[in-house]
Design a protein around this motif. Structure first.
Motif, PDB file in Angstrom:
ATOM      1  N   PRO A  39      35.732  48.482  52.043  1.00 48.09           N
ATOM      2  CA  PRO A  39      36.006  49.528  53.039  1.00 48.09           C
ATOM      3  C   PRO A  39      35.120  49.372  54.262  1.00 48.09           C
ATOM      4  CG  PRO A  39      35.882  50.459  50.830  1.00 48.09           C
ATOM      5  CD  PRO A  39      35.441  49.035  50.719  1.00 48.09           C
ATOM      6  N   SER A  40      35.687  49.668  55.430  1.00 47.67           N
ATOM      7  CA  SER A  40      34.948  49.592  56.692  1.00 47.67           C
ATOM      8  C   SER A  40      35.485  50.666  57.623  1.00 47.67           C
ATOM      9  CB  SER A  40      35.112  48.205  57.318  1.00 47.67           C
ATOM     10  OG  SER A  40      36.463  47.980  57.692  1.00 47.67           O
ATOM     11  N   ASP A  41      34.905  50.752  58.824  1.00 48.06           N
ATOM     12  CA  ASP A  41      35.377  51.745  59.795  1.00 48.06           C
ATOM     13  C   ASP A  41      36.817  51.461  60.208  1.00 48.06           C
ATOM     14  OD1 ASP A  41      32.919  52.952  59.708  1.00 48.06           O
ATOM     15  OD2 ASP A  41      32.123  51.888  61.454  1.00 48.06           O
ATOM     16  N   ASP A  42      37.164  50.176  60.316  1.00 49.00           N
ATOM     17  CA  ASP A  42      38.521  49.811  60.719  1.00 49.00           C
ATOM     18  C   ASP A  42      39.527  50.002  59.589  1.00 49.00           C
ATOM     19  OD1 ASP A  42      37.597  49.126  63.233  1.00 49.00           O
ATOM     20  OD2 ASP A  42      37.224  47.041  62.658  1.00 49.00           O
ATOM     21  N   THR A  43      39.094  49.680  58.377  1.00 47.01           N
ATOM     22  CA  THR A  43      39.965  49.832  57.193  1.00 47.01           C
ATOM     23  C   THR A  43      39.210  50.632  56.141  1.00 47.01           C
ATOM     24  OG1 THR A  43      39.177  47.700  56.357  1.00 47.01           O
ATOM     25  CG2 THR A  43      41.237  47.693  57.595  1.00 47.01           C
ATOM     26  N   PRO A  44      39.302  51.987  56.216  1.00 51.30           N
ATOM     27  CA  PRO A  44      38.510  52.852  55.327  1.00 51.30           C
ATOM     28  C   PRO A  44      38.722  52.576  53.845  1.00 51.30           C
ATOM     29  CG  PRO A  44      39.522  54.121  57.088  1.00 51.30           C
ATOM     30  CD  PRO A  44      40.122  52.758  57.158  1.00 51.30           C
ATOM     31  N   LEU A  45      39.912  52.067  53.482  1.00 54.25           N
ATOM     32  CA  LEU A  45      40.194  51.816  52.071  1.00 54.25           C
ATOM     33  C   LEU A  45      39.900  50.373  51.677  1.00 54.25           C
ATOM     34  CD1 LEU A  45      43.571  53.740  51.720  1.00 54.25           C
ATOM     35  CD2 LEU A  45      41.248  54.565  51.325  1.00 54.25           C
ATOM     36  N   GLY A  46      39.698  49.519  52.665  1.00 55.08           N
ATOM     37  CA  GLY A  46      39.482  48.117  52.369  1.00 55.08           C
ATOM     38  C   GLY A  46      40.719  47.486  51.756  1.00 55.08           C
ATOM     39  N   GLU A  47      40.510  46.377  51.060  1.00 62.03           N
ATOM     40  CA  GLU A  47      41.590  45.716  50.333  1.00 62.03           C
ATOM     41  C   GLU A  47      41.378  45.902  48.832  1.00 62.03           C
ATOM     42  OE1 GLU A  47      43.153  41.856  52.482  1.00 62.03           O
ATOM     43  OE2 GLU A  47      40.956  41.828  52.455  1.00 62.03           O
ATOM     44  N   VAL A  48      42.478  46.011  48.101  1.00 66.08           N
ATOM     45  CA  VAL A  48      42.445  46.182  46.656  1.00 66.08           C
ATOM     46  C   VAL A  48      43.339  45.118  46.028  1.00 66.08           C
ATOM     47  CG1 VAL A  48      42.957  47.719  44.721  1.00 66.08           C
ATOM     48  CG2 VAL A  48      42.038  48.657  46.843  1.00 66.08           C
ATOM     49  N   THR A  49      42.839  44.476  44.988  1.00 68.77           N
ATOM     50  CA  THR A  49      43.627  43.447  44.308  1.00 68.77           C
ATOM     51  C   THR A  49      44.713  44.098  43.467  1.00 68.77           C
ATOM     52  OG1 THR A  49      41.702  41.990  44.222  1.00 68.77           O
ATOM     53  CG2 THR A  49      43.542  41.464  42.759  1.00 68.77           C
ATOM     54  N   LEU A  50      45.934  43.693  43.696  1.00 63.26           N
ATOM     55  CA  LEU A  50      47.078  44.225  42.960  1.00 63.26           C
ATOM     56  C   LEU A  50      47.367  43.409  41.715  1.00 63.26           C
ATOM     57  CD1 LEU A  50      49.576  46.082  42.742  1.00 63.26           C
ATOM     58  CD2 LEU A  50      50.760  44.533  44.302  1.00 63.26           C
ATOM     59  N   CYS A  51      47.376  42.067  41.841  1.00 62.46           N
ATOM     60  CA  CYS A  51      47.771  41.231  40.719  1.00 62.46           C
ATOM     61  C   CYS A  51      47.516  39.771  41.056  1.00 62.46           C
ATOM     62  CB  CYS A  51      49.260  41.410  40.403  1.00 62.46           C
ATOM     63  SG  CYS A  51      50.340  40.727  41.700  1.00 62.46           S
ATOM     64  N   GLU A  52      47.791  38.905  40.108  1.00 59.16           N
ATOM     65  CA  GLU A  52      47.915  37.472  40.348  1.00 59.16           C
ATOM     66  C   GLU A  52      49.371  37.099  40.144  1.00 59.16           C
ATOM     67  OE1 GLU A  52      47.198  33.134  38.346  1.00 59.16           O
ATOM     68  OE2 GLU A  52      46.012  34.808  37.580  1.00 59.16           O
ATOM     69  N   LEU A  53      49.945  36.412  41.100  1.00 57.73           N
ATOM     70  CA  LEU A  53      51.310  35.902  40.966  1.00 57.73           C
ATOM     71  C   LEU A  53      51.268  34.384  41.006  1.00 57.73           C
ATOM     72  CD1 LEU A  53      53.641  38.156  43.195  1.00 57.73           C
ATOM     73  CD2 LEU A  53      53.554  38.007  40.702  1.00 57.73           C
ATOM     74  N   TYR A  54      51.341  33.776  39.829  1.00 57.26           N
ATOM     75  CA  TYR A  54      51.462  32.327  39.690  1.00 57.26           C
ATOM     76  C   TYR A  54      50.400  31.579  40.493  1.00 57.26           C
ATOM     77  CZ  TYR A  54      55.767  34.188  37.884  1.00 57.26           C
ATOM     78  OH  TYR A  54      56.672  34.938  37.175  1.00 57.26           O
ATOM     79  N   GLY A  55      49.140  31.982  40.278  1.00 55.45           N
ATOM     80  CA  GLY A  55      48.019  31.287  40.874  1.00 55.45           C
ATOM     81  C   GLY A  55      47.483  31.903  42.141  1.00 55.45           C
ATOM     82  N   GLU A  56      48.180  32.901  42.723  1.00 58.65           N
ATOM     83  CA  GLU A  56      47.744  33.528  43.961  1.00 58.65           C
ATOM     84  C   GLU A  56      47.410  34.993  43.714  1.00 58.65           C
ATOM     85  OE1 GLU A  56      49.467  34.654  48.426  1.00 58.65           O
ATOM     86  OE2 GLU A  56      50.773  33.704  46.935  1.00 58.65           O
ATOM     87  N   LEU A  57      46.203  35.398  44.143  1.00 56.90           N
ATOM     88  CA  LEU A  57      45.832  36.804  44.040  1.00 56.90           C
ATOM     89  C   LEU A  57      46.467  37.584  45.189  1.00 56.90           C
ATOM     90  CD1 LEU A  57      42.089  36.728  42.939  1.00 56.90           C
ATOM     91  CD2 LEU A  57      44.036  37.565  41.633  1.00 56.90           C
ATOM     92  N   ILE A  58      47.150  38.681  44.845  1.00 61.02           N
ATOM     93  CA  ILE A  58      47.846  39.513  45.809  1.00 61.02           C
ATOM     94  C   ILE A  58      47.037  40.781  46.045  1.00 61.02           C
ATOM     95  CG2 ILE A  58      49.991  40.712  46.334  1.00 61.02           C
ATOM     96  CD1 ILE A  58      50.275  37.676  46.120  1.00 61.02           C
TER      97      ILE A  58
END
Length: 486
Positions: A39-58
């Motif tokens: 989380p930051s001032d620009d993106t208060p929620l930040g990024e959250v990992t949803l899953c891995e799809l066939y080798g790539e983290l989404i």
């Protein structure tokens, strides 16, 4: 309870290189892998990992229903897992408690009139915006206890897990119906929960390590039709048929079931004695004392070996003859066997190292071979710190994913990595290799990983469950095509 003592035979110490802090090659750093943004001032929620799809983290960035990654997840038939917090523990009108008197063999089940409900069945992503809100920044619904979850254990065969919390109770969550069980498992003898593990071959038996000893609960389930509050049209009720309690003078620090489910290994605080409990006979056998206090137990999936961590090094026992082999190393903070018991990874205390060994001996032998050391030493990329000293490590039941969480030790100035989980893909052929997949970041204000476990028998790959310091429980599905045969 009968007690016996078995002498331990010592094998020659193997010629294995000592682990050195940060001594391995950090592939994450060399590949320039960057963790999802906090989380930051620009993106208060930040990024959250949803899953891995066939080798790539989404990942998801903010609560936007038109997020392209969300659409990608939906197109892959991704499952919308529930948003969970530790249940409130001070609402007796909503929580039905299983209590026992001073005799742990006798029970009184309170009247079950209501069910806990913090979620509804939602298999697919039909309410994308609500799901995004839940996974990114659902509000905290209770005052957090530090830590709010002492231990987590998945049932070996069902979509059911148990958590132990500081009020000495066990909660059960049924993922099939997305509801907490209406009862707690609590006994006056069960105080200060430290660890949990389901019995492998008898899935309705749960062992609980605690400050006062070891409690072994035997549960039964009954499927009942009809709509019940907090449940789907068909739900399960739990009942208890027995509780065996094995008192010990020292607090239980680790337990491990043998794969056959007959024996339960146990070690205690400030104790150098390894204890084996025969659950069927109710008898206790003490393996001769070691030179150091025991801290950690891990039984191999085949049952041939028992890993025993101590405050000075670690040992591996061969469980037919109870011959042991000592390894020159720092005290391990965690260890894990792979799915077939041929590989062992060990994390020395206060290091960033994952040390890997292979076991290829015949029955009755201990023939380890040092393979390599994989480092997660700290580095900075794009202003973000990643890696650091490892707190825990888990190897998923398929044998194809490995995760490590981080901890802030005394004297550390930067604790940003404690919000991350490092993910490796495991390649077994033509040679063993841990392949970095990226870093998993949990929900905003998750603070730190307190427990994490893989669910067994996840057909589409692996399912990681993570408990956070703010009381949230999150799910990270990893969808991939399995390459190993069983």
């Amino acid at each position: 309870m009968e007690e016996d003592t078995v002498p331990v035979q010592e094998s020659n110490r193997p010629n294995i290189p000592k682990s050195k802090s940060n001594g391995g090659f950090n592939k994450f750093r060399e590949l320039g892998i960057v963790a999802p943004s906090p989380p930051s001032d620009d993106t208060p929620l930040g990024e959250v990992t949803l899953c891995e799809l066939y080798g790539e983290l989404i990942t998801l960035k903010g609560a936007r229903s038109d997020d392209q990654n969300l659409k990608k997840y939906k197109a892959a038939d991704g499952v919308a897992y529930p948003n969970l917090f530790v249940p409130k523990v001070n609402e007796p009108e909503r929580i039905n408690i299983l209590r026992s008197d001073d005799s742990p063999q006798q029970f009184q089940l309170s009247n079950m009139t209501s069910y806990l409900s913090w979620g509804s069945p939602s298999r697919l992503l039909q309410q994308s915006l609500r799901y995004l809100w839940n996974i990114t920044h659902a509000p905290l619904t209770m005052a957090p206890v530090d830590p709010p979850i002492r231990a987590l254990a998945w049932h070996p065969h069902r979509q059911l897990f148990a958590i132990g919390i500081p009020n000495d109770a066990i909660f059960l969550y049924d993922l099939d119906i997305e509801a907490w069980s209406p009862i707690q498992l609590r006994s006056q003898s069960q105080r200060g929960i430290t660890c949990l593990q389901w019995r492998p071959s008898h899935g309705n038996v749960l062992a609980v390590g605690c400050r006062t000893g070891v409690a072994v609960w035997t549960l039964t389930t009954e499927t009942r039709s009809g709509k019940m509050a907090g449940m789907s049209s068909e739900g399960r009720e739990f009942d208890v048929t027995s509780l065996q309690f094995f008192p010990f003078s020292s607090a239980t620090t680790s337990i491990a079931w043998s794969p056959c489910g007959r024996f339960l290994a146990r070690c205690g605080e400030a104790s150098s004695t390894l204890t084996i409990i025969d659950i069927s006979l109710g008898c206790i056998t003490e393996i001769s004392k070691a030179l150091f206090v025991l801290t950690l137990l891990r039984w191999s999936p085949t049952g041939n070996y028992l890993f025993v961590g101590t405050e000075g090094n670690f040992r591996v026992f061969e469980t037919t003859t109870w011959t042991s082999l000592g390894f020159s190393s720092k005290s391990p903070i965690d260890a894990a066997w792979n799915h077939d018991g041929r590989l062992l990874v060990v994390v020395p205390m206060g290091t960033s190292d994952i040390v890997c060994f292979a076991f290829t001996g015949n029955s009755g032998e201990i023939s380890p071979r040092y393979l390599f050391t994989q480092s997660l030493s700290p580095y900075t990329n794009g202003g973000l710190k990643m890696g650091g000293k490892i707190q825990s490590i888990r190897w998923d039941p398929s044998g194809e994913r490995l995760v490590a969480s981080f901890a802030k030790f005394q004297g550390d100035s930067d604790e940003s990595s404690v919000e991350l989980v490092a993910l490796f893909g495991v390649q077994h052929f033509p040679k063993l290799e841990f392949i970095p997949r990226g870093f998993i970041r949990g929900p905003a204000q998750g603070k730190q990983v307190t427990s994490m476990e893989f669910r067994g028998n996840f057909e589409r790959g692996a399912l990681l469950t993570v408990c956070w310091l703010n009381g949230k429980i999150s799910f990270v599905p990893m969808y991939f095509k399995r390459t190993l045969r069983y």
